[in-house]
Design an enzyme around this catalytic site. Structure first.
Site, mmCIF file in Angstrom:
data_model
loop_
_atom_site.group_PDB
_atom_site.id
_atom_site.type_symbol
_atom_site.label_atom_id
_atom_site.label_comp_id
_atom_site.label_asym_id
_atom_site.label_seq_id
_atom_site.Cartn_x
_atom_site.Cartn_y
_atom_site.Cartn_z
ATOM 1 N N GLU A 89 -137.157 -29.305 28.529
ATOM 2 C CA GLU A 89 -136.817 -30.436 29.388
ATOM 3 C C GLU A 89 -136.876 -30.061 30.858
ATOM 4 O O GLU A 89 -136.725 -28.898 31.219
ATOM 5 C CB GLU A 89 -135.361 -30.855 29.128
ATOM 6 C CG GLU A 89 -135.097 -31.282 27.732
ATOM 7 C CD GLU A 89 -133.616 -31.573 27.507
ATOM 8 O OE1 GLU A 89 -133.228 -31.701 26.358
ATOM 9 O OE2 GLU A 89 -132.860 -31.654 28.502
ATOM 10 N N CYS A 102 -135.124 -29.713 38.210
ATOM 11 C CA CYS A 102 -134.501 -28.592 37.508
ATOM 12 C C CYS A 102 -135.414 -28.244 36.342
ATOM 13 O O CYS A 102 -135.637 -29.078 35.460
ATOM 14 C CB CYS A 102 -133.120 -29.035 37.021
ATOM 15 S SG CYS A 102 -132.321 -27.812 35.999
ATOM 16 N N CYS A 109 -132.204 -20.472 24.205
ATOM 17 C CA CYS A 109 -131.575 -19.476 25.080
ATOM 18 C C CYS A 109 -130.687 -18.576 24.237
ATOM 19 O O CYS A 109 -129.984 -19.053 23.348
ATOM 20 C CB CYS A 109 -130.735 -20.175 26.148
ATOM 21 S SG CYS A 109 -129.953 -19.016 27.284
ATOM 22 N N CYS A 113 -123.752 -19.549 25.875
ATOM 23 C CA CYS A 113 -122.572 -20.103 26.564
ATOM 24 C C CYS A 113 -122.027 -21.251 25.711
ATOM 25 O O CYS A 113 -122.782 -22.127 25.286
ATOM 26 C CB CYS A 113 -122.941 -20.608 27.959
ATOM 27 S SG CYS A 113 -123.705 -19.334 28.970
ATOM 28 N N CYS A 116 -122.606 -25.087 26.404
ATOM 29 C CA CYS A 116 -123.951 -25.490 26.791
ATOM 30 C C CYS A 116 -124.759 -26.013 25.607
ATOM 31 O O CYS A 116 -124.899 -25.349 24.591
ATOM 32 C CB CYS A 116 -124.661 -24.291 27.406
ATOM 33 S SG CYS A 116 -126.415 -24.557 27.635
ATOM 34 N N HIS A 213 -118.246 -19.555 36.259
ATOM 35 C CA HIS A 213 -117.503 -20.437 35.354
ATOM 36 C C HIS A 213 -116.113 -19.960 34.929
ATOM 37 O O HIS A 213 -115.457 -20.631 34.123
ATOM 38 C CB HIS A 213 -118.313 -20.767 34.086
ATOM 39 C CG HIS A 213 -119.660 -21.370 34.350
ATOM 40 N ND1 HIS A 213 -119.872 -22.330 35.303
ATOM 41 C CD2 HIS A 213 -120.877 -21.137 33.785
ATOM 42 C CE1 HIS A 213 -121.160 -22.669 35.312
ATOM 43 N NE2 HIS A 213 -121.791 -21.951 34.421
ATOM 44 N N ASN A 287 -120.545 -32.456 31.718
ATOM 45 C CA ASN A 287 -121.144 -33.611 31.048
ATOM 46 C C ASN A 287 -120.725 -33.554 29.586
ATOM 47 O O ASN A 287 -121.207 -32.699 28.849
ATOM 48 C CB ASN A 287 -122.679 -33.464 31.099
ATOM 49 C CG ASN A 287 -123.323 -34.496 32.000
ATOM 50 O OD1 ASN A 287 -122.737 -35.531 32.296
ATOM 51 N ND2 ASN A 287 -124.536 -34.215 32.403
ATOM 52 N N CYS A 328 -127.909 -30.792 30.380
ATOM 53 C CA CYS A 328 -128.970 -29.870 30.002
ATOM 54 C C CYS A 328 -129.078 -29.750 28.472
ATOM 55 O O CYS A 328 -128.109 -29.491 27.795
ATOM 56 C CB CYS A 328 -128.614 -28.542 30.638
ATOM 57 S SG CYS A 328 -129.661 -27.223 30.198
#
Ligand code: SF4
Length: 336
Positions: A89, A102, A109, A113, A116, A213, A287, A328
């Site tokens: 994306e 972005c 990944c 995290c 995420c 974070h 989000n 994301c």
């Protein structure tokens, strides 16, 4: 076969020298690809036919495709289909200072995290340079406008795909490439210390952001497994070295998670961790996804005010696109 858009100007020059051609041909190719946005090697009209045939034998010029798009007034979210049917994306945001994209740097990944959406899919592979460059080219083509700034903050950890990402940065920054100013390019890492050190030795004026974070190892270990490899003091040390070598200000990304990292004590600890550093803190409203473990914090302004009162620069990131799966990784998860 290598994609022509994987080639930096320097690599293309070396290629032409190796086949007994003049190296200025590399500039002509760059102009076709990045200024005229030509997708067919046969149309490179100032390159003689035999050389075009040779180029077609040595390289392809395959393109990724826009598979899906979601949009509202401020944000457009693109889902790209890659040649091997993987998806990534990119998000286009309309800021006061211009259009920003972005981009993703990996399929999936490995950093895991916990908050995420992208990290739910383990890394399948690194993106090649041409795939990242084409995320931008296809968006520019779609909106018929030039992109002003780029952040490498989508799916993937950019420093886990270091060489391709650095090649990508050089190509989009080059004045015969996409000509995006170095100061308008930001790479965001979750804290791969050896790569931060390598990056600090590069003569590039691009910006660095650290996804911190959490102000303590105890909290960071819970939400970011990478902290068990490089803990907060190692990461902050690497960032301090980066700042003293480059004299550049670093952005500290801090996603605000309800009852996890948003307390008054966390703000005080964060301020003392960052005291005296040339950084500013970007507080990110979370989000909410279908991840039931995390909720959006309602203490963002209070948190920001504590940081400001302790002399730490802090802003709250404008919220984009929670209506349209813009967190994301959400569009991709829906598709897959
Ligand atoms: S936040 Fe970034 S580094 Fe962490 S899992 Fe998600 S994509 Fe990977």
């Amino acid at each position: 076969m290598n994609n022509l858009m994987n080639m930096s100007l320097e690599n293309l020059e070396n290629y032409f020298i190796s086949i007994g051609e003049k190296k200025f041909k590399a500039i002509q190719i760059f102009e076709w690809l990045y200024i005229h946005k030509e997708k067919n090697i046969d149309n490179f009209s100032n390159i003689k036919k035999e050389l075009r045939e040779k180029l077609k034998k040595d390289f392809n010029l395959d393109f990724i495709k826009i598979k899906k798009k979601e949009e509202d007034e401020l944000v457009k979210k693109y889902l790209f289909e890659l040649k091997d049917n993987n998806y990534v994306e990119a998000v286009l945001m309309n800021h006061d200072y211009g259009l920003s994209v972005c981009v993703s740097s990996q399929v999936g990944c490995n950093m895991g995290c916990k908050f995420c959406e992208s990290g739910r899919l383990k890394k399948v592979r690194n993106l090649e340079t041409y795939e990242m460059v084409q995320e931008i080219i296809l968006i520019e083509e779609d909106i018929k406008e030039k992109i002003n700034s780029v952040v490498v903050m989508g799916i993937g950890e950019p420093f886990d795909n270091y060489d391709n990402v650095i090649n990508f940065i050089k190509m989009i920054n080059h004045n015969k490439g996409l000509s995006i100013g170095a100061r308008h390019i930001t790479i965001s890492t979750c804290g791969l210390v050896p790569k931060i050190e390598e990056f600090s030795n590069l003569p590039l004026q691009v910006n660095l952001a650290l996804s911190l974070h959490a102000p303590t190892d105890e909290i960071r270990n819970r939400i970011m497994p990478i902290n068990k490899v490089y803990n907060i003091s190692q990461v902050i040390n690497a960032i301090n070295n980066y700042i003293s070598k480059t004299n550049r200000r670093v952005t500290i990304e801090y996603v605000m998670l309800n009852m996890v990292n948003d307390s008054k004590e966390c703000a005080i600890k964060l301020a003392s961790l960052l005291k005296g550093m040339n950084v500013y803190v970007n507080l990110i409203p979370y989000n909410e996804t279908n991840n039931i473990d995390f909720k959006k914090s309602d203490k963002i302004n209070e948190f920001k005010n504590i940081l400001l009162s302790k002399g730490i620069n802090a802003t709250v990131r404008k919220e984009f696109g929670s209506n349209i799966s813009a967190a994301c990784g959400q569009l991709r998860s829906k598709e897959v």
